[in-house]
Design a protein around this motif. Structure first.
Motif: not given
Length: 128
Positions: A46, A59-63, A65, A110
Motif C-alpha cells: 500500500e 502526498d500521504y495516505a490518510d493513515s 498524515k 498512489t
C-alpha cells in the motif's frame, strides 16, 4: 543500472520514531518522483507517501498524515521518511520506489504500476 537501497528500519515501541532513508543511484534523481510503500504480512502493498522531483509537492495516505513526513535531498540522491508516533499497525516492510516524472508531477502517484524502480525493502516492527 538503477539501484534503490533502503535503510533505517528496526524494532521500536509504540509512540516511538524511526527515520527511513532510500539512497538512489544510476538515475537522474531529480527527474523522478519518489514514493514510499509498505506491505504487512498477508496484505497487499500500500501507498504511504510520495514527493515530487523538486520536493515541492507531497502526498500521504490518510493513515499516516500528521505522523509521517517525506523529504528528499537531491544533492545526495536520497529520499527520507520520518515516522513519528508509530503504531503497531505500522509494522510492515517499507519499500521506496522511483517514478520517472520530467513534468515534476504527482498525478496517480498512489498507483504501484506508475513506478519504474523499487528497492528491496526494510523491515519496521512496532511493538505495543
Amino acid at each position: 543500472q538503477v539501484h534503490l537501497v533502503e535503510s533505517g528500519g528496526g524494532l521500536v515501541q509504540a509512540g516511538g520514531s524511526l527515520r527511513l532513508s532510500c539512497a538512489a543511484s544510476g538515475l537522474s534523481f531529480s527527474s523522478y518522483s519518489m514514493g514510499w510503500f509498505r506491505q504487512a504480512p498477508a496484505k497487499e502493498r500500500e501507498f504511504v507517501a510520495a514527493i515530487s522531483g523538486s520536493g515541492g509537492t507531497t502526498d500521504y495516505a490518510d493513515s499516516v498524515k500528521g505522523r509521517f513526513t517525506i523529504s528528499r535531498d537531491n544533492a545526495k540522491n536520497t529520499v527520507y521518511l520520518q515516522m513519528n508516533n508509530l503504531k503497531p499497525e505500522d509494522t510492515a516492510i517499507y519499500y521506496c520506489a522511483a517514478d520517472y516524472r520530467p513534468d515534476n508531477g504527482l498525478g496517480h502517484i498512489t498507483r504501484l504500476s506508475r513506478y519504474d524502480y523499487w528497492g528491496q525493502g526494510t523491515q519496521v516492527t512496532v511493538s505495543s
